[in-house]
Design a protein around this motif. Structure first.
Motif, PDB file in Angstrom:
ATOM      1  N   ALA A 348       0.828  -1.206   0.000  1.00  0.00           N
ATOM      2  CA  ALA A 348       0.000   0.000   0.000  1.00  0.00           C
ATOM      3  C   ALA A 348       0.861   1.254   0.000  1.00  0.00           C
ATOM      4  O   ALA A 348       0.587   2.227  -0.721  1.00  0.00           O
ATOM      5  N   TRP A 349       1.914   1.253   0.798  1.00  0.00           N
ATOM      6  CA  TRP A 349       2.776   2.432   0.919  1.00  0.00           C
ATOM      7  C   TRP A 349       3.523   2.712  -0.376  1.00  0.00           C
ATOM      8  O   TRP A 349       3.692   3.868  -0.770  1.00  0.00           O
ATOM      9  N   ASN A 350       3.970   1.665  -1.046  1.00  0.00           N
ATOM     10  CA  ASN A 350       4.831   1.848  -2.212  1.00  0.00           C
ATOM     11  C   ASN A 350       4.105   1.767  -3.551  1.00  0.00           C
ATOM     12  O   ASN A 350       4.595   2.278  -4.554  1.00  0.00           O
ATOM     13  N   ARG A 351       2.932   1.102  -3.582  1.00  0.00           N
ATOM     14  CA  ARG A 351       2.298   0.855  -4.871  1.00  0.00           C
ATOM     15  C   ARG A 351       0.981   1.601  -5.075  1.00  0.00           C
ATOM     16  O   ARG A 351       0.601   1.856  -6.216  1.00  0.00           O
ATOM     17  N   LEU A 352       0.274   1.896  -3.997  1.00  0.00           N
ATOM     18  CA  LEU A 352      -1.009   2.573  -4.152  1.00  0.00           C
ATOM     19  C   LEU A 352      -0.797   4.073  -4.259  1.00  0.00           C
ATOM     20  O   LEU A 352      -0.230   4.698  -3.348  1.00  0.00           O
ATOM     21  N   ASN A 353      -1.229   4.628  -5.346  1.00  0.00           N
ATOM     22  CA  ASN A 353      -1.044   6.057  -5.567  1.00  0.00           C
ATOM     23  C   ASN A 353      -1.754   6.869  -4.476  1.00  0.00           C
ATOM     24  O   ASN A 353      -2.939   6.679  -4.206  1.00  0.00           O
ATOM     25  N   GLY A 354      -0.981   7.742  -3.851  1.00  0.00           N
ATOM     26  CA  GLY A 354      -1.554   8.661  -2.880  1.00  0.00           C
ATOM     27  C   GLY A 354      -1.713   8.111  -1.481  1.00  0.00           C
ATOM     28  O   GLY A 354      -2.108   8.846  -0.572  1.00  0.00           O
ATOM     29  N   PHE A 355      -1.415   6.801  -1.280  1.00  0.00           N
ATOM     30  CA  PHE A 355      -1.607   6.227   0.052  1.00  0.00           C
ATOM     31  C   PHE A 355      -0.677   6.869   1.067  1.00  0.00           C
ATOM     32  O   PHE A 355      -1.105   7.265   2.153  1.00  0.00           O
ATOM     33  N   ASP A 356       0.621   6.978   0.699  1.00  0.00           N
ATOM     34  CA  ASP A 356       1.568   7.573   1.638  1.00  0.00           C
ATOM     35  C   ASP A 356       1.242   9.037   1.900  1.00  0.00           C
ATOM     36  O   ASP A 356       1.355   9.524   3.029  1.00  0.00           O
ATOM     37  N   THR A 357       0.799   9.734   0.869  1.00  0.00           N
ATOM     38  CA  THR A 357       0.428  11.144   1.048  1.00  0.00           C
ATOM     39  C   THR A 357      -0.776  11.281   1.977  1.00  0.00           C
ATOM     40  O   THR A 357      -0.823  12.164   2.852  1.00  0.00           O
ATOM     41  N   ALA A 358      -1.745  10.390   1.807  1.00  0.00           N
ATOM     42  CA  ALA A 358      -2.935  10.433   2.665  1.00  0.00           C
ATOM     43  C   ALA A 358      -2.567  10.176   4.126  1.00  0.00           C
ATOM     44  O   ALA A 358      -3.101  10.830   5.037  1.00  0.00           O
ATOM     45  N   VAL A 359      -1.663   9.246   4.342  1.00  0.00           N
ATOM     46  CA  VAL A 359      -1.240   8.959   5.716  1.00  0.00           C
ATOM     47  C   VAL A 359      -0.551  10.177   6.330  1.00  0.00           C
ATOM     48  O   VAL A 359      -0.829  10.553   7.469  1.00  0.00           O
ATOM     49  N   ASN A 361      -0.928  13.311   5.430  1.00  0.00           N
ATOM     50  CA  ASN A 361      -1.894  14.408   5.589  1.00  0.00           C
ATOM     51  C   ASN A 361      -2.789  14.223   6.807  1.00  0.00           C
ATOM     52  O   ASN A 361      -3.264  15.200   7.395  1.00  0.00           O
ATOM     53  N   HIS A 362      -3.035  12.980   7.153  1.00  0.00           N
ATOM     54  CA  HIS A 362      -3.895  12.692   8.302  1.00  0.00           C
ATOM     55  C   HIS A 362      -3.072  12.155   9.479  1.00  0.00           C
ATOM     56  O   HIS A 362      -3.593  11.451  10.343  1.00  0.00           O
TER      57      HIS A 362
END
Length: 679
Positions: A348-359, A361-362
Motif C-alpha cells: 500500500a505504501w509503495n504501490r497505491l497512488n496517494g496512500f503515503d500522502t494520505a497517511v 496528511n492525516h
C-alpha cells in the motif's frame, strides 16, 4: 551525544557474537555426537578469531565527550557489580524440579557425553516393562531419551563447563545477563540521547527481584535478553548499512532468540518489520545496492538460524514439540497474519497512488487514534481487567497453586491462571510510577510514528516491547506463582518498559524552565524508577535455589562409581533425579514404584539381571518411608544431606517478601537427604 562510547558498543557486540558462534558450533557438534572436549575447545578458539574478523569494522575510534566515556564506564561498573552480586553464592540447580534443572542436566550431559542423544540403556536392566525411563523434562522415545527445550543455552553452558568447570557452569547466567545489561545501556543511550540518564533503566532492571532471581540461576532468559538487545543495538547503530558481516551478525542474533525460546519467533517479526520499514524508507542511504544486499543477508541469516532451531525442536526434542503443538500453531498463525499485514502495508505504501500522502496528511488524526488505543488498552489491562473476574487455563490445573491459595486466603481454584493481574505483576516489582510513565511513552511513540517518527532505536525498543508484551500480558502461559512467573517478561517486556519510562522522563524534563529544574526533575524521575525496584528486591536480594546441591550429587556419583545401575524411587525423586544422575554420574538410571522396591523378590530379580551385565543395583530415594523398607536388606547404605538456604517464598497475590523457614517446603525440602542402598 546520541550514542555510547564506541569501545563499549564494540565490546558488547563482539562478546555476545562470540557467545553465539560458540553456542551454534557446539550445538551442531552435539547433534552429530561430536561435542567432546578437544573439538569444543578448538571451535571456541576458532570462534574467537572469526568474531574478531567479523566485527573488526566496529573497532574504529570515534570522537565522544568525556561525559559519554565516563557514563559508559559507569555502565560497565553497574554490569560488573550485577555479575558479582549474582555470582555470589549462586543457585546450584541440579534437581529437575523446574526448568533450570533441565538446562543444567542437558548441558552436563553434552559436556560429559558429547551428544544431544541420551541412550536410555534399557537393555542393562533386562525386562523393562515395569520400569520408567522418562522423567521431568525428559522424553522416552524408544532407545534414546530426548531433553526438553531448545538447546543453545545448554550448548554455551556445556562449552563453559569444558573450559572452566563448575566455577563457570553455575555463574554463566550472571555473566550473560551482565552483557545484556550493557547492551540495554547502549540501546537506551541511543533512545534518550542522554548517556547519564541511560544508566537509570540499567540500574533499575539489575536491582529488580526478577533479574536477581533469573541471573542467579540457570535459565534461558539471560541468553534471550543478551541476544535480543545486542541485535537491537546493531540494528539501531548500522540500519543494516555498511559491513555485510555486521548485517549477518544482526540476523544471527535476532534469529538465535528462537534457538533459546520458541517465543523468539516474536523477535523475528520485529526484525521483519524493521527490514520492511528500511526497504520503504525515502532515505537514499537505505536504497543503495549495499543496503539492499545487507537486508537480504540479514534476513537469510535469521532464517538459517531459525531453521536450525526447527531441526533442534522437531528432531532432537520431538516430545517437547508435541507438548507445544497448540502454542506453535497459534504462534505460526499470529506470525503469518503479522507478515501478511507487513506485506500489505508495504504494498500500500509503495504501490497505491496517494496512500503515503494520505497517511502523512492525516498523521495527527492517525497518531491520536494510535495513542488513544495504547492508553485505553493499558488502562483496561492495568485497572479494569483485574476486576472483571478470574482468568483460567482450562487445559491445565496447577496443584501447587491450590496450596498457595490456601496459604494466602484466596479461593481454591487450581485452574486459575491469574493472567488478569499480569500488568499488576510488573507494578509489584518496578512500581506504579514506572508503569504509568511507560504507558505514556508507549502512547507518545505511537503518536509520533504518524507525525514525526522517532529515531530507529526508539522504534525498535517500542516494537520489541509491545509485540511480546501484548502476547504475555494477555496470556502469560506460565504457572502463576512468583517470582517464577516473571521470567516471561525478563528478555523484552520488563527492560523495554523501563527504557520507555526513562524516555518519558527525558521528554518531560525538556519542558523544565531552567537547567537546574531539569536536573532536579531528572533526579526525581530516576529515583522513582530505581527505588521501587530496589525496595521490592531488598527482602529477597540473596535469593537462590538449591545452593550447594551440586555437592550432594557429586558425592553420590563418587559412591556409585562406574559399575552401578540406579533405580530411583519416591514421588519427587522419579521426576527430579533420574536425568541428573545420568548427566553427572554417567550411569544407567530407571524409576520404579515404592511397591516394587518393597517386594524382596522383585528387587532380587532386578539385582540378578544387572549382575549378568557386570553391574550392581543401587536404589536411591529421598523418601524416608521408602528407605526404611529396603534398609534391612541392603549390603551397603549411605546417606547424604544438604540444607538449602535463602529460598524465597512462593506467592500468587503479592510479590515475595521473605525467605522460607527451614520447616517450610515447596517441592524441594529445605534439608534434602539422599538415601543410597546397594542390594
Amino acid at each position: 551525544m546520541d550514542a555510547p562510547a564506541w569501545w563499549l558498543e564494540s565490546a558488547v557486540v563482539a562478546a555476545v557474537t562470540w557467545m553465539l558462534i560458540v553456542g551454534l558450533g557446539v550445538l551442531v557438534l552435539a547433534m552429530a555426537g561430536w561435542a567432546h572436549p578437544i573439538p569444543v575447545l578448538v571451535w571456541t578458539a576458532i570462534s574467537a578469531v572469526a568474531t574478531a574478523a567479523m566485527t573488526h569494522s566496529l573497532w574504529r575510534r570515534e570522537s565522544s565527550s568525556r561525559l559519554v566515556h565516563w557514563s559508559s564506564v559507569a555502565a560497565v561498573a553497574v554490569a560488573l557489580l550485577s555479575v558479582l552480586w549474582s555470582s555470589y553464592a549462586p543457585s546450584n540447580h541440579v534437581l529437575i524440579d523446574r526448568d533450570p534443572g533441565s538446562y543444567a542436566a542437558t548441558a552436563k550431559w553434552i559436556s560429559n557425553h558429547g551428544s544431544l542423544r541420551a541412550p536410555a540403556e534399557k537393555e542393562v536392566f533386562g525386562s523393562t516393562d515395569d520400569l520408567t525411563f522418562s522423567s521431568a523434562a525428559v522424553y522416552d522415545v524408544g532407545t534414546n531419551l530426548e531433553f526438553q527445550f531448545l538447546d543453545l543455552p545448554a550448548s554455551v553452558l556445556a562449552a563453559t563447563d569444558l573450559a572452566v568447570g563448575s566455577i563457570g557452569f553455575f555463574r554463566l547466567s550472571a555473566l550473560v545477563a551482565g552483557l545484556g545489561l550493557l547492551a540495554l545501556y547502549c540501546v537506551t543511550t541511543r533512545v534518550t540521547r542522554r548517556p547519564v540518564l541511560a544508566l537509570v533503566p540499567v540500574v533499575a532492571f539489575a536491582a529488580c527481584a526478577p533479574f536477581v532471581s533469573v541471573a542467579r540461576d540457570i535459565y534461558s532468559e539471560p541468553y534471550a535478553f543478551a541476544l535480543l538487545w545486542t541485535g537491537l543495538l546493531l540494528l539501531s547503530k548500522t540500519r543494516l548499512r555498511g559491513s555485510t558481516w555486521l548485517a549477518a551478525i544482526t540476523g544471527g542474533l535476532m534469529g538465535a532468540t528462537l534457538l533459546v525460546r520458541v517465543d523468539g519467533l516474536l523477535n523475528l517479526l520485529v526484525l521483519a518489520a524493521a527490514i520492511a520499514i528500511m526497504s520503504s524508507s525515502t532515505d537514499h542511504l537505505d536504497q543503495t545496492p549495499e543496503a539492499k544486499r545487507n537486508r537480504i543477508v540479514c534476513g537469510l541469516t535469521a532464517l538459517a538460524v531459525a531453521a536450525l532451531a526447527a531441526i533442534d525442536l522437531l528432531i532432537y526434542s520431538s516430545g517437547y514439540a508435541t507438548h507445544l503443538e497448540q502454542s506453535l500453531i497459534q504462534l505460526t498463525i499470529a506470525a503469518g497474519l503479522a507478515i501478511s499485514l507487513l506485506v500489505a502495508s508495504d504494498v500500500a505504501w509503495n504501490r497505491l497512488n496517494g496512500f503515503d500522502t494520505a497517511v502523512r496528511n492525516h498523521g495527527k488524526a492517525l497518531g491520536t487514534i494510535g495513542a488513544s488505543l495504547v492508553i485505553v488498552i493499558s488502562i483496561y489491562g492495568w485497572i479494569v481487567r483485574p476486576k472483571m473476574g478470574a482468568d483460567h487455563n482450562a487445559d491445565l490445573g496447577w496443584g501447587i497453586i491450590g496450596q498457595l491459595q490456601v496459604a494466602e486466603g484466596d479461593k481454591v481454584d487450581t485452574f486459575r491462571s491469574y493472567a488478569e493481574h499480569s500488568l499488576q505483576w510488573i507494578q509489584w516489582y518496578v512500581g506504579p510510577f514506572t508503569v504509568a510513565l511507560a504507558i505514556a511513552a508507549t502512547a507518545l511513540v505511537a503518536y509520533r510514528i504518524f507525525v514525526k517518527p522517532p529515531n530507529s532505536a526508539t522504534l525498535l525498543v517500542w516494537g520489541a516491547t509491545i509485540v511480546p508484551g501484548l502476547v504475555y500480558l494477555w496470556k502469560p502461559s506460565i504457572t502463576p506463582d512468583h517470582i517464577w512467573a516473571m521470567r516471561r517478561f525478563f528478555p523484552a517486556v520488563l527492560p523495554g518498559l523501563l527504557v520507555l519510562a526513562t524516555l518519558a522522563v527525558a521528554v518531560l524534563s525538556n519542558r523544565a524552565s531552567s537547567s537546574t529544574a531539569r536536573s532536579a526533575f531528572i533526579s526525581a524521575g530516576a529515583a522513582l524508577l530505581i527505588v521501587p525496584a530496589v525496595w521490592a528486591s531488598a527482602p529477597i536480594a540473596l535469593q537462590r535455589q538449591q545452593h550447594g546441591f551440586d555437592q550432594i550429587i557429586e558425592e553420590t556419583c563418587q559412591l556409585l562409581g562406574t559399575d552401578s545401575a540406579v533405580i530411583v524411587v519416591g514421588e519427587f525423586d522419579v521426576a527430579a533425579l533420574p536425568q541428573t544422575l545420568r548427566s553427572w554420574c554417567g550411569v544407567p538410571v530407571a524409576s520404579a514404584t515404592p511397591e516394587q522396591i518393597a517386594d524382596p523378590a522383585w528387587v532380587s530379580d532386578a539385582s540378578q539381571a544387572l549382575r549378568t551385565t557386570g553391574r550392581s543395583l543401587v536404589v536411591i530415594t529421598s523418601d524416608e518411608s521408602v528407605a526404611e523398607t529396603i534398609a534391612g536388606d541392603a549390603k551397603r547404605n549411605q546417606t547424604s544431606s544438604i540444607l538449602a538456604t535463602n529460598r524465597p517464598e512462593h506467592t500468587i497475590t503479592r510479590a515475595p517478601s521473605r525467605y522460607l523457614d527451614s520447616d517450610e517446603n515447596f517441592w524441594v525440602p529445605a534439608e534434602y537427604k539422599l538415601f543410597l542402598f546397594e542390594t
